[in-house]
Design a protein around this motif. Structure first.
Motif, short mmCIF file in Angstrom:
data_model
loop_
_atom_site.label_atom_id
_atom_site.label_comp_id
_atom_site.label_asym_id
_atom_site.label_seq_id
_atom_site.Cartn_x
_atom_site.Cartn_y
_atom_site.Cartn_z
N THR A 264 -3.76 17.77 -2.95
CA THR A 264 -5.17 17.52 -2.69
C THR A 264 -5.41 16.01 -2.75
O THR A 264 -5.04 15.36 -3.73
CB THR A 264 -6.04 18.20 -3.76
OG1 THR A 264 -5.64 19.56 -3.87
CG2 THR A 264 -7.50 18.11 -3.42
N PHE A 265 -6.00 15.46 -1.69
CA PHE A 265 -6.30 14.03 -1.67
C PHE A 265 -7.81 13.84 -1.77
O PHE A 265 -8.55 14.50 -1.05
CB PHE A 265 -5.85 13.38 -0.35
CG PHE A 265 -4.40 12.94 -0.32
CD1 PHE A 265 -3.42 13.65 -0.99
CD2 PHE A 265 -4.02 11.80 0.40
CE1 PHE A 265 -2.08 13.25 -0.95
CE2 PHE A 265 -2.69 11.40 0.43
CZ PHE A 265 -1.72 12.12 -0.22
N VAL A 266 -8.23 12.97 -2.67
CA VAL A 266 -9.65 12.58 -2.69
C VAL A 266 -9.68 11.07 -2.45
O VAL A 266 -9.15 10.28 -3.23
CB VAL A 266 -10.34 12.92 -4.02
CG1 VAL A 266 -11.81 12.52 -3.96
CG2 VAL A 266 -10.21 14.40 -4.32
N GLN B 294 -3.98 5.03 8.42
CA GLN B 294 -4.75 6.28 8.35
C GLN B 294 -3.90 7.44 8.86
O GLN B 294 -3.81 8.49 8.22
CB GLN B 294 -6.00 6.18 9.22
CG GLN B 294 -7.08 5.32 8.63
CD GLN B 294 -8.13 4.96 9.66
OE1 GLN B 294 -8.13 5.48 10.77
NE2 GLN B 294 -9.02 4.07 9.29
N ASP B 295 -3.27 7.23 10.00
CA ASP B 295 -2.45 8.29 10.58
C ASP B 295 -1.31 8.65 9.63
O ASP B 295 -1.01 9.82 9.40
CB ASP B 295 -1.87 7.84 11.93
CG ASP B 295 -2.99 7.59 12.94
OD1 ASP B 295 -4.11 8.08 12.69
OD2 ASP B 295 -2.75 6.91 13.95
N GLU B 296 -0.67 7.60 9.06
CA GLU B 296 0.45 7.85 8.16
C GLU B 296 0.01 8.61 6.93
O GLU B 296 0.67 9.55 6.48
CB GLU B 296 1.08 6.53 7.74
CG GLU B 296 2.15 6.07 8.69
CD GLU B 296 2.80 4.80 8.22
OE1 GLU B 296 3.13 4.72 7.02
OE2 GLU B 296 2.95 3.88 9.04
N LEU B 297 -1.15 8.20 6.39
CA LEU B 297 -1.68 8.82 5.18
C LEU B 297 -1.90 10.31 5.43
O LEU B 297 -1.54 11.17 4.63
CB LEU B 297 -2.99 8.12 4.83
CG LEU B 297 -3.35 7.98 3.36
CD1 LEU B 297 -2.21 7.36 2.61
CD2 LEU B 297 -4.59 7.10 3.24
N LYS B 298 -2.51 10.60 6.58
CA LYS B 298 -2.82 11.98 6.94
C LYS B 298 -1.52 12.78 7.07
O LYS B 298 -1.41 13.91 6.56
CB LYS B 298 -3.58 11.97 8.27
CG LYS B 298 -3.97 13.33 8.79
CD LYS B 298 -5.26 13.78 8.14
CE LYS B 298 -5.60 15.20 8.57
NZ LYS B 298 -6.64 15.78 7.71
N GLN C 73 0.83 -1.18 0.00
CA GLN C 73 0.00 0.00 0.00
C GLN C 73 0.89 1.25 0.00
O GLN C 73 0.62 2.21 -0.71
CB GLN C 73 -0.89 -0.09 1.24
CG GLN C 73 -2.06 0.80 1.25
CD GLN C 73 -1.75 2.02 2.06
OE1 GLN C 73 -0.75 2.07 2.76
NE2 GLN C 73 -2.60 3.00 1.91
N ARG C 74 1.97 1.20 0.77
CA ARG C 74 2.88 2.34 0.81
C ARG C 74 3.58 2.55 -0.52
O ARG C 74 3.80 3.68 -0.94
CB ARG C 74 3.95 2.12 1.88
CG ARG C 74 3.43 2.36 3.26
CD ARG C 74 4.48 1.94 4.23
NE ARG C 74 3.81 1.27 5.33
CZ ARG C 74 4.28 1.24 6.56
NH1 ARG C 74 5.43 1.80 6.82
NH2 ARG C 74 3.61 0.64 7.49
N VAL C 75 3.98 1.44 -1.15
CA VAL C 75 4.64 1.56 -2.45
C VAL C 75 3.68 2.21 -3.45
O VAL C 75 4.07 3.09 -4.22
CB VAL C 75 5.11 0.19 -2.98
CG1 VAL C 75 5.72 0.33 -4.36
CG2 VAL C 75 6.09 -0.44 -2.01
N ALA C 76 2.43 1.77 -3.42
CA ALA C 76 1.44 2.34 -4.34
C ALA C 76 1.31 3.84 -4.11
O ALA C 76 1.22 4.63 -5.05
CB ALA C 76 0.09 1.65 -4.16
N LEU C 77 1.36 4.24 -2.86
CA LEU C 77 1.28 5.66 -2.53
C LEU C 77 2.50 6.40 -3.07
O LEU C 77 2.38 7.46 -3.71
CB LEU C 77 1.18 5.83 -1.00
CG LEU C 77 1.10 7.26 -0.48
CD1 LEU C 77 -0.20 7.91 -0.95
CD2 LEU C 77 1.17 7.29 1.05
N ALA C 78 3.67 5.82 -2.84
CA ALA C 78 4.91 6.46 -3.31
C ALA C 78 4.89 6.57 -4.84
O ALA C 78 5.27 7.60 -5.41
CB ALA C 78 6.12 5.64 -2.86
N ARG C 79 4.41 5.52 -5.53
CA ARG C 79 4.40 5.54 -6.98
C ARG C 79 3.46 6.63 -7.49
O ARG C 79 3.78 7.34 -8.45
CB ARG C 79 3.93 4.18 -7.52
CG ARG C 79 3.99 4.10 -9.02
CD ARG C 79 3.60 2.76 -9.55
NE ARG C 79 2.17 2.51 -9.37
CZ ARG C 79 1.57 1.39 -9.72
NH1 ARG C 79 2.28 0.42 -10.26
NH2 ARG C 79 0.28 1.23 -9.54
#
Lengths: 280, 287, 360
Positions: free
Chosen positions: C187-189, C174-178, C141-147
């Motif tokens: 902007t995050f949707v 959730q905390d990390e994402l925030k 999930q983190r890799v997907a975010l970084a990509r």
């Protein structure tokens, strides 16, 4: 008393059950031994008598000699056929895989009118005997006056291998790959780049499986190669013509060689592919 | 408007990708096949082909016993081979899947299909070494004094059937095994839990569940067996010709292409009939 | 980088089915927006329209003031993080993260540097040479975010990215994402059906149902002052009490209910000002029943406890008011109250926590 009797019957039943299991497993192993014997008998005889020190590959076994292997390697026609087979097998398999991959990609990823018919058409040659495919091609080639050659054999082999490649690659194109391709497109990849950098590498295991299966089929195929070739022939056709001279240890030698090479390649593939799939 | 053009360009792209495969199949499979079907309605005069439409070839097939015999020989041999191969392969696949320890299963399976990788022509030839008059079996039987005259086991229908069965046992073991291991062991546990013995479990649960796979394998066996020329040619002798051998005779010695075409169509029809008969068990699906 | 997003009258129909029904929405630059709703409510369709994977049947989308309707996903300043992560299985992490930069023609060493930077941001720098199948769900999930972040999008679209994780890991992510969102300012949707997740991360929440926006606002606002019965119900457990407005003034109104009369401030009527004779539904969260002794409490007679269970922070009780014992209310009682089924307790309400909506 009643309890004792009950205990005795139950232990008897237990022993009977155990006996039954032991008997069943004995029968299983016996069956296994017999059927393995049946499967390996001809191969064992083939390999054994390829070393025959004599003119006939049948008992009695006169002793070990490598003369027939020497004869095989000295046979220019046989060596040429070996090279031809290799050439036809790899080329036709590459073409079949490429066409099969493109078609599978289009049919799995786009909604085309009549896609069920197209899939059916692409698979259709699988259900028709090689002999009939060869005859049809031969009839057309004769009528058009196109000379027979390794090219015509190759065309025939693509016809029989294309359905196979298409089916294998199409089956591996799961819907879970769609999001991965979307992600690539979202990150700016063009259609061509998605296909070459993402889809094809992702499906490489099944593409390779399709390729090697095609090579095996083409390598071993006789009737199309026999009917559609003239001067340059493939290995099975050359071996066929050797058979006319009857039983001959030289045929054993080339047969054993092909077998041993195939098994070696198989072993390498098994270790390379299976080793990798186990890790993941 | 924009979506319409977008869809159109997507369509064009997709057609571009699928076209090479379709064209290849049409040019080198469909057209030759149709040409051959047409040719089966023509006739031969000397070495020339007369393009007059008639059913003479088919009429001749049904009137000439030598030709008709080819079809019945083919069907008899193919059915025998299919049934025998399934009967021999199922227990083998079952033993490998159920009795052989897990870590040896793959090895056992590879071993069971290893001779697959001898060349097809050579495989039939090697049975000749085993079955012929001077071959291993006769020599062994003579050696232990069980017989005094070598047995006639090569160059007849038995030899053809043995050669075929050898090949298809390997093929079917592979397909049946892959079907068996896909079954959840819980089916067997549930059946045993509900009081079924080993045989009942097999008959009522395992066999019905593997039937589609078995039928697919059996159909494949039928198709490959009935269309094969090599095995009967090498092992069968010249007494009982099968359909492919007769077809090869037409284009070889007799140069009768229309007749060969008609016989090919008949061969196709036999396969189609077999397909229709077992269609309800056959499944080709996308994973 | 960051940009505002404006959606005008977006509608998407599939045959007779309206997946999205005339939705308009304005999102500020740098906001963390959560689209919340049950499955099939249209939230994923809306996200897909923002990403360019779906073309709306009608309406328009603009990002950073530029019209984006009909622009291909690759040409938009958005990237999408997919629910199943959609990592390229045959590429190492560093190549996965660097893929978008590669498509933009960055030379290898430059994109590797940048990719390593983003892997560092999500705490996976040391795993850069691994392949996706070697990672756990949270790591993927983190890799997907970084990509998705590596190509520096103005707007990041997240399609239920935490859906596949177990509860504990989900709260942590959730905390990390925030935290990451606040750091990069994009902007995050974010789409989810989990209202706790929505409250944990969102600046503003969009509650959706049946293709329409039901409510839009900060988490506390939506929880305390919902603008629809659906929104009130979706944001957590709630009691609905039917009533009729008897008197109305500028600063408040008297509402008659089966359990008694309640005086509510005018601000608690979120849809329209109270008018005598109006039928209303009072929305009462279980925690807004209170001690009858407190001076702001509205006393509503007594109630039977029909069932109770200990929830750690409170007792969750089912109550049957004496005045209307066919009703069943859910109330949270203090940890120390040791309530038992069959007991009778005084029933009281904190009116500031009550919202009055029009009857459905």
């Amino acid at each position: 008393m009643a309890f004792e009797q009950q205990a005795r019957t139950s232990s008897l039943l237990l022993r009977q059950g155990k006996m039954k299991r032991v008997l069943g497993s004995c029968l299983s192993w016996l069956y296994l031994a017999c059927i393995y014997g049946f499967i390996f008998l001809p191969v064992a005889v083939l390999v054994l008598f390829s070393f025959q020190d004599g003119r006939l590959p049948v008992p009695p076994f006169n002793g070990v000699s490598l003369q027939w292997y020497e004869a095989v390697f000295a046979d220019r026609k046989l060596m040429a056929a070996l090279a031809n087979s290799f050439l036809v097998a790899t080329t036709s398999s590459i073409v079949a895989c490429a066409l099969g991959f493109l078609a599978a990609y289009a049919l799995a990823r786009y909604r085309l009118p009549g896609s069920a018919w197209q899939r059916g058409l692409l698979i259709a040659p699988m259900t028709v005997s090689y002999l009939i495919i060869a005859l049809g091609l031969l009839a057309v080639l004769n009528t058009l006056g196109i000379p027979l050659s390794l090219w015509t054999v190759g065309i025939g082999h693509v016809v029989i291998n294309l359905p196979l490649c298409f089916a294998i690659i199409y089956a591996s194109m799961g819907d879970h790959h769609i999001n991965i391709e979307r992600a690539a497109r979202d990150l700016g990849a063009s259609d061509f780049k998605v296909m070459t950098l993402v889809t094809a590498p992702m499906l490489m295991p099944s593409i390779m499986a399709a390729f090697f299966l095609s090579v095996t089929f083409s390598w071993d195929e006789f009737i199309i190669a026999f009917l559609l070739s003239r001067f340059d022939v493939t290995l099975p056709v050359e071996i066929w013509s050797m058979l006319r001279s009857g039983l001959n240890p030289k045929t054993n030698a080339i047969g054993s060689l092909v077998f041993l090479i195939s098994v070696a390649v198989l072993l390498v593939l098994e270790l390379a592919l299976f080793g990798r799939s186990r890790k993941s | 408007m924009t979506t319409a053009t977008l869809e159109q360009s997507e369509h064009r792209k997709a057609w571009g990708l699928v076209a090479p495969a379709l064209l290849w199949t049409v040019a080198f499979f469909v057209i030759p096949f149709l040409y051959m079907a047409a040719m089966s309605l023509w006739s031969r005069q000397g070495r020339e082909i007369l393009r007059v439409w008639n059913l003479d070839n088919y009429a001749r097939f049904f009137n000439e016993s030598a030709l008709l015999r080819g079809l019945t020989n083919s069907l008899e041999i193919t059915l025998t081979v299919t049934v025998l191969s399934v009967l021999l392969a199922y227990p083998l696949a079952w033993i490998i899947a159920e009795r052989v320890p897990k870590r040896w299963q793959r090895m056992a399976l590879i071993l069971a299909i290893l001779p697959f990788w001898t060349s097809y022509v050579v495989r039939s030839y090697s049975w000749l070494l085993v079955l012929s008059k001077g071959g291993v079996i006769n020599q062994a039987l003579l050696g232990i004094g069980l017989i005094s005259e070598p047995l006639e086991i090569a160059s007849n229908r038995t030899a053809t059937v043995i050669g075929f069965v050898h090949f298809f046992v390997m093929l079917l073991t592979l397909t049946i095994y892959s079907n068996l291991i896909q079954l959840s062991p819980n089916y067997r546990r549930a059946a045993a839990d509900l009081g079924a013995n080993a045989f009942q479990t097999f008959w009522h649960v395992i066999l019905p569940l593997t039937l589609p796979g078995v039928m697919t394998g059996a159909f494949l066996t039928f198709v490959l067996c009935i269309g094969d020329y090599i095995t009967p040619q090498i092992l069968g002798g010249n007494n009982e010709l099968v359909l492919p051998q007769i077809i090869m005779l037409q284009i070889g010695r007799r140069a009768d292409f229309p007749m060969a075409a008609a016989l090919s169509i008949i061969l196709m029809l036999a396969v189609t009939a077999a397909y229709v008969l077992c269609a309800r068990w056959l499944k080709i699906e996308r994973a | 980088m960051t940009a505002s997003v404006s959606i005008r009258n977006a509608t998407k129909t599939y045959g007779p089915f309206k997946a999205l029904d005339d939705v308009s929405l304005d999102i500020d630059a740098g906001e963390f927006i959560v689209l919340l709703g049950p499955s099939g409510c249209g939230k994923t369709t809306l996200l897909s329209i923002l990403g360019g994977f779906t073309t709306p049947t009608a309406g328009s989308v603009s990002i950073g003031g530029r019209d984006m309707t009909g622009v291909a996903p690759a040409r938009r300043p958005t990237t999408t993080m997919f629910q199943d992560y959609a990592l390229f299985p045959h590429m190492r992490l560093v190549d996965n993260v660097g893929f978008g930069l590669r498509m933009r023609g960055l030379p290898k060493n430059e994109r590797d540097d940048k990719a390593m930077g983003f892997l560092n941001l999500v705490g996976l720098k040391s795993a850069a040479r691994k392949k996706p199948h070697e990672l756990s769900g949270g790591q993927r999930q983190r890799v997907a975010l970084a990509r998705a972040l590596a190509v520096d999008p103005d707007v990041l679209l997240l399609d239920e990215p935490l859906g596949a994780l177990d509860l504990k890991l989900r709260r942590q992510m959730q905390d990390e994402l925030k935290a990451i969102q606040q750091r990069v300012g994009t902007t995050f949707v974010h789409v989810t059906h989990d209202q706790e997740e929505a409250m944990a991360i969102a600046d503003r929440i969009v509650v959706m149902n049946q293709g329409k926006v039901e409510d839009f606002g900060a988490p506390a606002e939506i929880h305390m002052r919902p603008k629809s019965l659906f929104s009130a119900g979706f944001m957590g457990e709630i009691n609905f009490l039917q009533g009729r407005v008897r008197e109305a003034a500028n600063d408040g109104a008297r509402v008659e209910t089966p359990v008694g009369t309640v005086v509510l401030p005018a601000a608690n009527f979120t849809i329209r000002k109270p008018v005598p004779g109006d039928d209303v539904t009072l929305c009462i969260r279980p925690e807004h029943f209170c001690d009858a002794a407190s001076h702001s409490a509205v006393r509503l007679g007594e109630a039977h406890i029909t069932a109770s269970a200990f929830f750690g922070t409170h007792f969750r009780c089912h109550l049957a008011p004496m005045a209307a014992n066919q009703l069943s209310l859910v109330a949270h009682m203090p940890q120390a109250s040791a309530v038992r089924p069959g007991e009778r307790i005084p029933l009281a309400l904190d009116p500031s926590g009550v919202t009055a909506l029009a009857v459905a």
